[in-house]
Write an enzyme that holds these catalytic residues in place. Structure first.
Site, PDB file in Angstrom:
ATOM      1  N   ASP A   6      65.757 -32.913   0.846  1.00  0.00           N
ATOM      2  CA  ASP A   6      66.374 -32.687  -0.462  1.00  0.00           C
ATOM      3  C   ASP A   6      67.450 -31.620  -0.362  1.00  0.00           C
ATOM      4  OD1 ASP A   6      64.247 -34.182  -1.356  1.00  0.00           O
ATOM      5  OD2 ASP A   6      63.117 -32.442  -2.088  1.00  0.00           O
TER       6      ASP A   6
HETATM    7  N1  URA Z   1      59.227 -33.297   0.670  1.00  0.00           N
HETATM    8  C1  URA Z   1      60.018 -32.906  -0.337  1.00  0.00           C
HETATM    9  O1  URA Z   1      59.585 -32.789  -1.469  1.00  0.00           O
HETATM   10  N2  URA Z   1      61.300 -32.650  -0.071  1.00  0.00           N
HETATM   11  C2  URA Z   1      61.848 -32.750   1.161  1.00  0.00           C
HETATM   12  O2  URA Z   1      63.038 -32.489   1.353  1.00  0.00           O
HETATM   13  C3  URA Z   1      60.999 -33.158   2.196  1.00  0.00           C
HETATM   14  C4  URA Z   1      59.690 -33.429   1.924  1.00  0.00           C
END
Ligand code: URA
Length: 238
Positions: free
Chosen positions: A111
């Site tokens: 993310d």
């Molecule tokens: N889980 C999440 O919530 N975000 C990420 O970037 C990776 C795993």
């Protein structure tokens, strides 16, 4: 000998697929005496060469068998090629990698608000092998949450029956280690959308910071934020 014959490829194609220049520009590279094979200056851009024996400006060709690297992704960068959502991880990589064909892409995504280890590669099958749910590659995250953690979460995440909203299958067992009142290390083997944040949210915790420390056998170590490090293909998980 058979192996080296098998590796023989047209020089201009090799240089363009590794992002050095266009096929047309390869003619200039050759004309300017910048390209050698086994130390001898090459004179024709269309001749067959063994990429492992070629140098440009006396440097061996970069990752002639495919490129694999890890990047320490900073918070605020997106893993798409589309620059409309903010700076992209591709801005942190050498331009030459992006000119490779196939181009370098990330292995899965993190993310925008997550930092940490992201693999990048131009080896298509390797992307597939690392992101396929069947591969069950362990990914370890460090999460900071908004209120004190409870020991009961360890069992809840480990059981393998945790359901996320709008999903049909429970999450596979995950390993939670509480390392401070509001900090935990979580290892999962899947890669569902926003999985770590949603796992905590399902139990009433908000993840405030999330950082990936490990992806399969690869660990970030002391690689600085925004920096990348080339990985050897020999270490690749099969
Ligand atoms: N889980 C999440 O919530 N975000 C990420 O970037 C990776 C795993």
């Amino acid at each position: 000998l058979r192996d080296s014959l098998f590796c023989m490829r047209r020089l201009d194609q090799v240089l363009s697929s590794l992002g050095y220049c266009s096929r047309r520009e390869a003619v200039l590279f050759v004309k300017n005496g910048r390209v050698k094979q086994n130390g001898l200056v090459l004179t024709k851009a269309d001749q067959k060469v063994d990429p492992h024996a070629v140098t440009v400006d006396d440097e061996p060709l970069e990752a002639p068998d495919g490129l694999l690297a890890m990047l320490h992704k900073p918070v605020g960068y997106v893993c798409t090629h589309d620059g409309n959502e903010g700076p992209t991880i591709y801005e942190l990589l050498p331009d030459q990698w992006l000119r490779r064909n196939p181009a370098v892409t990330s292995v899965g995504r993190l993310d925008k608000d997550t930092s940490g280890l992201l693999l990048v590669t131009d080896i298509g099958p390797l992307v597939h092998r690392h992101t396929s749910p069947k591969a069950e590659i362990e990914k370890t995250y460090l999460a900071e949450v908004d209120r004190d953690l409870e020991a009961s979460l360890v069992e809840i995440f480990a059981k393998g029956d945790l359901m996320l909203r709008n999903e049909e299958k429970p999450c596979l067992p995950a390993k939670l280690e509480i390392i401070a009142p509001r900090t935990a290390r979580l290892t999962i083997t899947e890669g569902r959308y926003h999985q770590v944040r949603r796992m905590f949210a399902s139990q009433g915790w908000h993840v405030e910071t999330l950082h990936r420390e490990r992806f399969g056998p690869y660990v970030l170590g002391d690689l600085a934020e925004g920096e990348w490090q080339m990985l050897s293909l020999e270490q690749v998980v099969s």
